[in-house]
Design a protein around this motif. Structure first.
Motif, PDB file in Angstrom:
ATOM      1  N   SER A  50       0.848  -1.191   0.000  1.00 31.03           N
ATOM      2  CA  SER A  50       0.000   0.000   0.000  1.00 31.03           C
ATOM      3  C   SER A  50       0.879   1.236   0.000  1.00 31.03           C
ATOM      4  CB  SER A  50      -0.915   0.009   1.228  1.00 31.03           C
ATOM      5  OG  SER A  50      -1.764   1.148   1.220  1.00 31.03           O
ATOM      6  N   ALA A  51       0.453   2.255  -0.740  1.00 33.81           N
ATOM      7  CA  ALA A  51       1.131   3.549  -0.759  1.00 33.81           C
ATOM      8  C   ALA A  51       0.112   4.576  -1.238  1.00 33.81           C
ATOM      9  CB  ALA A  51       2.368   3.526  -1.660  1.00 33.81           C
ATOM     10  N   GLY A  52       0.555   5.804  -1.394  1.00 28.52           N
ATOM     11  CA  GLY A  52      -0.347   6.878  -1.812  1.00 28.52           C
ATOM     12  C   GLY A  52      -0.803   7.703  -0.634  1.00 28.52           C
ATOM     13  N   GLU A  53      -1.284   7.042   0.398  1.00 29.34           N
ATOM     14  CA  GLU A  53      -1.586   7.641   1.693  1.00 29.34           C
ATOM     15  C   GLU A  53      -1.280   6.594   2.752  1.00 29.34           C
ATOM     16  OE1 GLU A  53      -4.354  11.303   2.168  1.00 29.34           O
ATOM     17  OE2 GLU A  53      -5.583   9.517   1.944  1.00 29.34           O
ATOM     18  N   ALA A  54      -1.151   7.038   3.993  1.00 29.90           N
ATOM     19  CA  ALA A  54      -0.866   6.091   5.069  1.00 29.90           C
ATOM     20  C   ALA A  54      -2.048   5.141   5.254  1.00 29.90           C
ATOM     21  CB  ALA A  54      -0.575   6.844   6.359  1.00 29.90           C
ATOM     22  N   LEU A  55      -1.741   3.887   5.521  1.00 22.52           N
ATOM     23  CA  LEU A  55      -2.761   2.855   5.718  1.00 22.52           C
ATOM     24  C   LEU A  55      -3.214   2.856   7.170  1.00 22.52           C
ATOM     25  CD1 LEU A  55      -4.089   0.269   4.274  1.00 22.52           C
ATOM     26  CD2 LEU A  55      -2.345  -1.014   5.534  1.00 22.52           C
ATOM     27  N   PRO A  56      -4.503   3.074   7.428  1.00 20.85           N
ATOM     28  CA  PRO A  56      -4.975   3.003   8.810  1.00 20.85           C
ATOM     29  C   PRO A  56      -4.741   1.621   9.412  1.00 20.85           C
ATOM     30  CG  PRO A  56      -6.608   4.084   7.410  1.00 20.85           C
ATOM     31  CD  PRO A  56      -5.563   3.495   6.497  1.00 20.85           C
ATOM     32  N   GLU A  57      -4.394   1.591  10.682  1.00 21.80           N
ATOM     33  CA  GLU A  57      -4.116   0.329  11.368  1.00 21.80           C
ATOM     34  C   GLU A  57      -5.302  -0.623  11.285  1.00 21.80           C
ATOM     35  OE1 GLU A  57      -2.774  -1.219  15.852  1.00 21.80           O
ATOM     36  OE2 GLU A  57      -3.104   0.918  15.445  1.00 21.80           O
ATOM     37  N   SER A  58      -6.515  -0.071  11.420  1.00 20.20           N
ATOM     38  CA  SER A  58      -7.712  -0.921  11.404  1.00 20.20           C
ATOM     39  C   SER A  58      -7.891  -1.623  10.066  1.00 20.20           C
ATOM     40  CB  SER A  58      -8.952  -0.085  11.723  1.00 20.20           C
ATOM     41  OG  SER A  58      -9.120   0.967  10.782  1.00 20.20           O
ATOM     42  N   VAL A  59      -7.532  -0.961   8.979  1.00 19.87           N
ATOM     43  CA  VAL A  59      -7.663  -1.566   7.645  1.00 19.87           C
ATOM     44  C   VAL A  59      -6.635  -2.681   7.475  1.00 19.87           C
ATOM     45  CG1 VAL A  59      -7.513  -1.139   5.155  1.00 19.87           C
ATOM     46  CG2 VAL A  59      -8.615   0.548   6.645  1.00 19.87           C
ATOM     47  N   VAL A  94      -3.033 -12.547   4.540  1.00 18.12           N
ATOM     48  CA  VAL A  94      -1.759 -11.999   4.065  1.00 18.12           C
ATOM     49  C   VAL A  94      -1.630 -10.557   4.564  1.00 18.12           C
ATOM     50  CG1 VAL A  94      -1.657 -13.443   2.005  1.00 18.12           C
ATOM     51  CG2 VAL A  94      -2.736 -11.212   1.874  1.00 18.12           C
ATOM     52  N   ASP A  95      -0.395 -10.135   4.724  1.00 17.21           N
ATOM     53  CA  ASP A  95      -0.140  -8.789   5.215  1.00 17.21           C
ATOM     54  C   ASP A  95      -0.110  -7.773   4.085  1.00 17.21           C
ATOM     55  OD1 ASP A  95       0.314  -8.793   8.138  1.00 17.21           O
ATOM     56  OD2 ASP A  95       1.867 -10.267   7.650  1.00 17.21           O
ATOM     57  N   ILE A  96      -0.329  -6.516   4.465  1.00 15.35           N
ATOM     58  CA  ILE A  96      -0.138  -5.380   3.574  1.00 15.35           C
ATOM     59  C   ILE A  96       1.129  -4.658   4.029  1.00 15.35           C
ATOM     60  CG2 ILE A  96      -1.049  -3.196   2.716  1.00 15.35           C
ATOM     61  CD1 ILE A  96      -3.853  -4.213   3.354  1.00 15.35           C
ATOM     62  N   LEU A  97       2.088  -4.504   3.139  1.00 11.83           N
ATOM     63  CA  LEU A  97       3.294  -3.744   3.456  1.00 11.83           C
ATOM     64  C   LEU A  97       3.012  -2.269   3.185  1.00 11.83           C
ATOM     65  CD1 LEU A  97       6.069  -5.965   1.817  1.00 11.83           C
ATOM     66  CD2 LEU A  97       5.064  -6.137   4.103  1.00 11.83           C
ATOM     67  N   ASP A  98       2.715  -1.536   4.236  1.00 12.91           N
ATOM     68  CA  ASP A  98       2.439  -0.117   4.061  1.00 12.91           C
ATOM     69  C   ASP A  98       3.747   0.643   3.936  1.00 12.91           C
ATOM     70  OD1 ASP A  98       0.983   2.234   3.864  1.00 12.91           O
ATOM     71  OD2 ASP A  98       1.034   2.595   6.023  1.00 12.91           O
ATOM     72  N   GLY A  99       3.800   1.563   2.972  1.00 10.85           N
ATOM     73  CA  GLY A  99       4.994   2.369   2.772  1.00 10.85           C
ATOM     74  C   GLY A  99       4.637   3.724   2.212  1.00 10.85           C
ATOM     75  N   LYS A 146       4.358  -3.274  11.559  1.00  6.78           N
ATOM     76  CA  LYS A 146       3.608  -2.639  12.632  1.00  6.78           C
ATOM     77  C   LYS A 146       2.584  -1.724  11.996  1.00  6.78           C
ATOM     78  CE  LYS A 146       3.888  -0.084  16.966  1.00  6.78           C
ATOM     79  NZ  LYS A 146       4.776   0.617  17.957  1.00  6.78           N
ATOM     80  N   TYR A 147       1.339  -2.206  11.924  1.00  2.60           N
ATOM     81  CA  TYR A 147       0.290  -1.419  11.293  1.00  2.60           C
ATOM     82  C   TYR A 147       0.105  -0.087  12.013  1.00  2.60           C
ATOM     83  CZ  TYR A 147      -0.979  -5.337   8.309  1.00  2.60           C
ATOM     84  OH  TYR A 147      -0.954  -6.345   7.360  1.00  2.60           O
ATOM     85  N   GLY A 148      -0.171   0.936  11.225  1.00  2.93           N
ATOM     86  CA  GLY A 148      -0.280   2.286  11.757  1.00  2.93           C
ATOM     87  C   GLY A 148       0.991   3.079  11.571  1.00  2.93           C
TER      88      GLY A 148
END
Length: 514
Positions: free
Chosen positions: A290-299, A309-314, A333-335
């Motif tokens: 995920s990118a573009g905006e920060a991924l909310p922890e709840s999502v 599966v995990d989402i690698l937020d960056g 670490k989500y959030g």
């Protein structure tokens, strides 16, 4: 890669795959057509020969207003092979924006998908630098037709010996608060993103099948769907349609991708679409990004619970071409946006330019091997953004004691309440954990004394009950993140203004809130 001598990105990205025995390996499919690596090599050579026949010279620009089909990589790579600079453009711009950008980059040729032609058809004749319009589709409507132009071209072409530090392509910024800015990227930048994020964080493999919701004209999408899979000889599924939950699940069911590249708003929509609540996303899915905006922890947590599966937020940017801060498969670490991608250096500074300590908010600066050369014809903006080795992102972040970075907001979105910084994203993330809220955006609003306080705009879920909801939401935020951060005003809206990348355009809400 040497700092001297010739280097053409297409040699490394495409020809290497053929030389290593992948000529028959599927490179791209768009549900209508397919290209193997061998096919793509030949087609890119035909494009290079066509551009030479049309009189386009080395370093001149050709614009691309093209949907994500197999024509896109052929045109993009064919231009680079010829030492010509392709300029992929957002397919959702207005006629005025296209007129500005086409004149700004002085494109000699415009490649355009047939479905998008009506937006520019009446104005292309007024562009003095534009010599040819080439239409990708069945009906060229009086212009040149790509398939006809390529039919007679040779599939032999001697790749132009460009330099690693020579501009290879331009990408225009989203221009959410004004006209887009052209970022000049170098031949070496594509490999820089693949050898750092794609290899060392994502761990992309030759047997991967990639599906990206972000389009190829975005920096994020270009890496996801072209640079990264081609760097290892993997396969990409292209989507020419709008990336709705229904569209993405249909493609996942048909092609069973192993990597899915999304954005926060799409992940949330896919989770909450009642008609698709039983979809599983295929059997081969091993990681998402995920990118573009920060991924909310709840999502992030909800996605992991449902799909396993995990989402690698960056976080990345057009200026830096792809992600430079990210979570990694073994360190999530989500959030948070995770840690610096190997090969990138980051620092946080205050308004005076001094580095801040852990726990303090600062603007994020990045030392990146993939940084653009600067903005085209915008010297003052280039000097404000590109400071020697460091690039200013305009993002506010805070670093914890473990070295993870958490997004606070854009520099122009942050505001202080009672002398304390408030992050719109933090308040928004708290709001969407309430079962009635689907999306939220927070902006500053002046109270009767002229002091700034948070104001929230929320999109409710279909089954939300509105009685007593405003007070319930205020109390919910107070309990989640602190008494002074709760929104003093809450306005229910049908939708939030967003860019084509899914970023919330808070400036439009600020303008309307005051």
């Amino acid at each position: 890669m040497s700092d001297t001598g010739s280097y053409n990105a297409v040699t490394w990205l495409l020809d290497r795959n053929v030389d290593e025995g992948r000529a028959s390996k599927l490179a791209f499919t768009d549900t209508v057509s397919e290209l193997t690596y061998g096919d793509l090599q030949k087609q890119s050579r035909r494009v290079a020969n066509m551009l030479r026949r049309l009189g386009v010279r080395r370093e001149e620009r050709v614009a691309m207003i093209m949907l994500d089909t197999t024509d896109f990589p052929a045109v993009f790579l064919g231009a680079i092979r010829a030492g010509i600079v392709p300029v992929p453009l957002n397919t959702l711009l207005t006629s005025d924006q296209y007129a500005y950008v086409l004149a700004d980059c002085r494109a000699r040729v415009l490649f355009i998908s047939e479905a998008l032609l009506p937006v520019v058809k009446d104005m292309v004749g007024r562009l003095s630098d534009l010599d040819h319009v080439v239409v990708c589709g069945n009906d060229a409507h009086g212009f040149k037709k790509l398939s006809d132009e390529l039919a007679g071209e040779s599939d032999s072409f001697v790749t132009v010996p460009t330099h690693a530090d020579e501009p290879a392509f331009w990408l225009y910024s989203s221009g959410s608060t004004g006209m887009p800015k052209g970022v000049r990227h170098l031949h070496s930048n594509l490999a820089a993103t693949a050898e750092t994020y794609a290899s060392q964080v994502l761990g992309i493999r030759e047997d991967d099948v990639c599906l990206s919701a972000a389009k190829l004209f975005f920096a994020y999408g270009l890496g996801n769907a072209l640079t990264f899979p081609m760097s290892v000889g993997a396969t990409t599924v292209l989507n020419s349609e709008r990336p709705t939950p229904a569209t993405m699940f249909a493609l996942m069911n048909k092609y069973n991708p192993s990597i899915f590249f999304g954005v926060p708003t799409l992940f949330s929509a896919m989770l909450h679409d009642e008609a698709l609540k039983h979809e599983r996303g295929g059997t081969r899915l091993r990681i998402c990004t995920s990118a573009g905006e920060a991924l909310p922890e709840s999502v992030g947590n909800a996605w992991k619970a449902r799909f396993g599966v995990d989402i690698l937020d960056g976080v990345g940017s057009t200026e830096l071409l792809h992600i430079f801060l990210s979570n990694s498969p073994d360190d999530i670490k989500y959030g948070t946006s995770g840690r610096p991608v190997p090969g990138y250096k980051v620092r946080l500074v205050n308004e005076a330019g001094a580095e801040v300590s852990d726990g303090e908010v600062g603007e994020l600066l990045v030392d990146a091997p993939s940084a653009g050369e600067g903005y085209w014809n915008q010297r003052s903006k280039s000097r404000r953004t590109f400071e020697g080795h460091w690039t200013r992102t305009g993002d506010k972040y805070v670093r914890d004691a473990e070295g993870r970075y958490t997004f606070c907001g854009r520099s122009d979105d942050m505001f202080k309440v009672s002398g304390i910084w408030v992050s719109p994203f933090e308040v928004e993330s708290a709001l969407i954990t309430h079962p009635a809220v689907l999306e939220a955006a927070v902006v500053p609003e002046a109270d009767p004394e002229g002091l700034l306080k948070p104001k929230a705009f929320v999109v409710l879920r279909a089954d939300a009950k509105t009685q007593g909801l405003q007070e319930a939401l205020k109390e919910h935020v107070q309990q989640k993140i602190g008494v002074w951060k709760y929104p003093r005003w809450i306005e229910v809206v049908d939708a939030l203004p967003k860019t084509a990348t899914g970023k919330i355009q808070r400036f439009k809400l600020r303008d309307g809130a005051r």
